[in-house]
Design a protein around this motif. Structure first.
Motif, PDB file in Angstrom:
ATOM      1  N   ASP A 146       0.835  -1.202   0.000  1.00 32.57           N
ATOM      2  CA  ASP A 146       0.000   0.000   0.000  1.00 32.57           C
ATOM      3  C   ASP A 146       0.868   1.249   0.000  1.00 32.57           C
ATOM      4  N   LEU A 147       0.379   2.282  -0.648  1.00 37.08           N
ATOM      5  CA  LEU A 147       0.966   3.608  -0.517  1.00 37.08           C
ATOM      6  C   LEU A 147       0.375   4.230   0.741  1.00 37.08           C
ATOM      7  N   VAL A 148       1.203   4.515   1.742  1.00 33.15           N
ATOM      8  CA  VAL A 148       0.736   5.069   3.008  1.00 33.15           C
ATOM      9  C   VAL A 148       0.841   6.587   2.965  1.00 33.15           C
ATOM     10  N   LEU A 149      -0.280   7.266   3.181  1.00 35.26           N
ATOM     11  CA  LEU A 149      -0.332   8.721   3.141  1.00 35.26           C
ATOM     12  C   LEU A 149      -0.596   9.251   4.544  1.00 35.26           C
ATOM     13  N   ASP A 150       0.282  10.132   5.012  1.00 37.11           N
ATOM     14  CA  ASP A 150       0.251  10.680   6.364  1.00 37.11           C
ATOM     15  C   ASP A 150      -0.467  12.025   6.355  1.00 37.11           C
ATOM     16  N   ALA A 151      -1.576  12.112   7.103  1.00 39.20           N
ATOM     17  CA  ALA A 151      -2.423  13.311   7.094  1.00 39.20           C
ATOM     18  C   ALA A 151      -1.957  14.408   8.031  1.00 39.20           C
ATOM     19  N   ARG A 152      -0.949  14.158   8.854  1.00 39.15           N
ATOM     20  CA  ARG A 152      -0.488  15.168   9.804  1.00 39.15           C
ATOM     21  C   ARG A 152       0.218  16.325   9.084  1.00 39.15           C
ATOM     22  N   SER A 153       0.509  17.363   9.838  1.00 41.60           N
ATOM     23  CA  SER A 153       1.236  18.495   9.267  1.00 41.60           C
ATOM     24  C   SER A 153       2.619  18.057   8.794  1.00 41.60           C
ATOM     25  N   ARG A 154       3.180  18.831   7.899  1.00 39.99           N
ATOM     26  CA  ARG A 154       4.508  18.508   7.377  1.00 39.99           C
ATOM     27  C   ARG A 154       5.559  18.484   8.490  1.00 39.99           C
ATOM     28  N   GLY A 155       5.430  19.402   9.457  1.00 40.98           N
ATOM     29  CA  GLY A 155       6.384  19.459  10.547  1.00 40.98           C
ATOM     30  C   GLY A 155       6.344  18.214  11.420  1.00 40.98           C
ATOM     31  N   PRO A 190       8.149   4.508   7.895  1.00 36.66           N
ATOM     32  CA  PRO A 190       9.041   4.366   6.737  1.00 36.66           C
ATOM     33  C   PRO A 190       8.256   4.163   5.435  1.00 36.66           C
ATOM     34  N   ARG A 191       8.709   4.839   4.399  1.00 34.18           N
ATOM     35  CA  ARG A 191       8.152   4.793   3.037  1.00 34.18           C
ATOM     36  C   ARG A 191       6.777   5.462   2.912  1.00 34.18           C
ATOM     37  N   SER A 192       6.276   6.071   3.992  1.00 33.77           N
ATOM     38  CA  SER A 192       5.025   6.824   3.869  1.00 33.77           C
ATOM     39  C   SER A 192       5.308   8.188   3.257  1.00 33.77           C
ATOM     40  N   LEU A 193       4.277   8.806   2.688  1.00 36.02           N
ATOM     41  CA  LEU A 193       4.391  10.126   2.072  1.00 36.02           C
ATOM     42  C   LEU A 193       3.516  11.120   2.825  1.00 36.02           C
ATOM     43  N   SER A 194       3.931  12.371   2.807  1.00 43.11           N
ATOM     44  CA  SER A 194       3.206  13.425   3.508  1.00 43.11           C
ATOM     45  C   SER A 194       2.109  14.017   2.622  1.00 43.11           C
ATOM     46  N   LEU A 195       0.891  14.024   3.140  1.00 41.95           N
ATOM     47  CA  LEU A 195      -0.240  14.695   2.493  1.00 41.95           C
ATOM     48  C   LEU A 195      -1.093  15.312   3.594  1.00 41.95           C
ATOM     49  N   PRO A 196      -0.712  16.500   4.101  1.00 38.91           N
ATOM     50  CA  PRO A 196      -1.482  17.126   5.186  1.00 38.91           C
ATOM     51  C   PRO A 196      -2.954  17.248   4.817  1.00 38.91           C
ATOM     52  N   PHE A 197      -3.828  16.868   5.740  1.00 42.13           N
ATOM     53  CA  PHE A 197      -5.259  16.785   5.425  1.00 42.13           C
ATOM     54  C   PHE A 197      -5.831  18.113   4.959  1.00 42.13           C
ATOM     55  N   ASN A 198      -5.257  19.236   5.423  1.00 45.10           N
ATOM     56  CA  ASN A 198      -5.828  20.531   5.028  1.00 45.10           C
ATOM     57  C   ASN A 198      -5.563  20.886   3.573  1.00 45.10           C
ATOM     58  N   MET A 199      -4.736  20.087   2.873  1.00 47.40           N
ATOM     59  CA  MET A 199      -4.548  20.313   1.443  1.00 47.40           C
ATOM     60  C   MET A 199      -5.821  20.005   0.655  1.00 47.40           C
ATOM     61  N   GLY A 244      -5.635   8.325  13.809  1.00 50.56           N
ATOM     62  CA  GLY A 244      -6.660   7.826  12.900  1.00 50.56           C
ATOM     63  C   GLY A 244      -7.807   8.788  12.663  1.00 50.56           C
ATOM     64  N   MET A 245      -7.752  10.006  13.225  1.00 52.41           N
ATOM     65  CA  MET A 245      -8.856  10.945  13.079  1.00 52.41           C
ATOM     66  C   MET A 245      -8.780  11.682  11.739  1.00 52.41           C
ATOM     67  N   THR A 246      -7.720  12.470  11.513  1.00 50.83           N
ATOM     68  CA  THR A 246      -7.645  13.225  10.256  1.00 50.83           C
ATOM     69  C   THR A 246      -7.294  12.330   9.069  1.00 50.83           C
ATOM     70  N   ALA A 247      -6.881  11.092   9.336  1.00 48.53           N
ATOM     71  CA  ALA A 247      -6.750  10.127   8.241  1.00 48.53           C
ATOM     72  C   ALA A 247      -8.095   9.972   7.533  1.00 48.53           C
ATOM     73  N   GLY A 248      -9.192  10.195   8.299  1.00 50.34           N
ATOM     74  CA  GLY A 248     -10.524  10.123   7.709  1.00 50.34           C
ATOM     75  C   GLY A 248     -10.782  11.212   6.687  1.00 50.34           C
ATOM     76  N   VAL A 249     -10.155  12.380   6.854  1.00 47.46           N
ATOM     77  CA  VAL A 249     -10.315  13.457   5.869  1.00 47.46           C
ATOM     78  C   VAL A 249      -9.695  13.038   4.537  1.00 47.46           C
TER      79      VAL A 249
END
Length: 302
Positions: free
Chosen positions: A180-189, A208-217, A269-274
């Motif tokens: 799976d491609l794992v997308l992290d919803a937290r802020s970039r920081g 490891p190997r996850s990518l950043s995608l902040p939910f507010n995008m 697991g909360m903003t992962a829902g966004v």
């Protein structure tokens, strides 16, 4: 029960208002970060959409040995909660929160993962409802007659466990890899580990190997009638552009074609829902959330 494709994921305030009286169940699923001074249940009693009930995602959840909150509940826990809300298997459940878009998508994920596809999120939540001048109420809620909600079947494929994520982190997600491609919803920081976590004792950094995608995008900010800011979803084309900006056009294309499955994650697991809801709006089907519910962890090892 309606199928997932026949019921909109998002509804406007006017659309929700037009549904009232047609077996509609309104749930306020507001939730705040641990370091927030706001109290969601007190705010609910002070002002809510007329006829709404409060869904506490930390209560309707599995009991985790590590004390983790709002994990996916067991089937009967979910069914009993629905029964106590007076929800029937064919009720149209509309969920909202007081941020606009924040915790309501996580609640929608819960309903749809248990097969209650006749469910939607109010885009813009309570602030958008107030901006339209639609009716609200305050004080204790009216007594509800419980229903007999049938025990649902959990869609295991919509969840990923700790063991699965650990195994997945050793594989580079490509079109040809079983990962799976794992997308992290937290802020970039927080993703980079340069900003502190809001929960004491948690280490910084990312899977490891996850990518950043902040939910507010996936969201746009608006101003409410009281001058407070709130969020709604961007139009689908803009959500698509945000996805491409975060993970690259080639990966985004593989995701939209269903070649590359996606798991969304965040701090709890909360903003992962966004992210989950935004990707669902784009038509992504091979999609899950990393959820460390203790009962699911045991199932994944069978």
């Amino acid at each position: 029960m309606s199928t997932s494709s026949s019921v909109p994921l998002l509804l406007t305030p006017q659309q929700v208002h037009s549904l009232q009286g047609n077996k509609l169940s309104l749930l306020d699923a507001s939730w705040f970060m641990p370091n927030s001074p706001r109290q969601p249940q007190q705010e609910f009693l002070a002002k809510r959409i007329k006829g709404a009930q409060f869904l506490d995602l930390d209560v309707v959840a599995s009991h985790h040995e590590m004390g983790l909150k709002h994990m996916m509940p067991q089937e009967r826990v979910f069914a009993d909660a629905c029964a106590n809300f007076g929800i029937e298997h064919d009720s149209h459940v509309v969920i909202y929160d007081t941020h606009g878009i924040f915790s309501a998508p996580r609640a929608l994920f819960m309903f749809r993962t248990f097969g209650h596809y006749n469910s939607s999120v109010l885009d813009g939540g309570l602030p958008a409802w107030l901006a339209e001048g639609l009716p609200v109420e305050s004080g204790p809620t009216a007594r509800v007659t419980p229903t007999e909600y049938p025990t649902p079947t959990l869609r295991i494929d919509a969840l990923r466990s700790y063991d699965q994520i650990v195994a997945n982190s050793s594989i580079e997600p490509t079109a040809n890899a079983n990962a799976d491609l794992v997308l992290d919803a937290r802020s970039r920081g927080r993703y980079l580990g340069i900003d502190p976590e809001p929960r004491p004792g948690l280490s910084s950094g990312h899977i490891p190997r996850s990518l950043s995608l902040p939910f507010n995008m996936f969201l746009q900010e608006k101003e409410g009638v009281d001058g407070m800011k709130y969020t709604t979803f961007l139009p689908p084309a803009d959500v698509h552009n945000a996805l491409k900006e975060a993970i690259g056009a080639e990966r985004a294309d593989l995701v939209l074609k269903g070649v590359l499955p996606v798991t969304t994650t965040c701090g709890s697991g909360m903003t992962a829902g966004v992210l989950w809801l935004g990707l669902k709006i784009l038509g992504v089907e091979r999609l899950s959330i990393y959820d460390e519910a203790s009962f699911f962890r045991s199932l994944s090892c069978i």
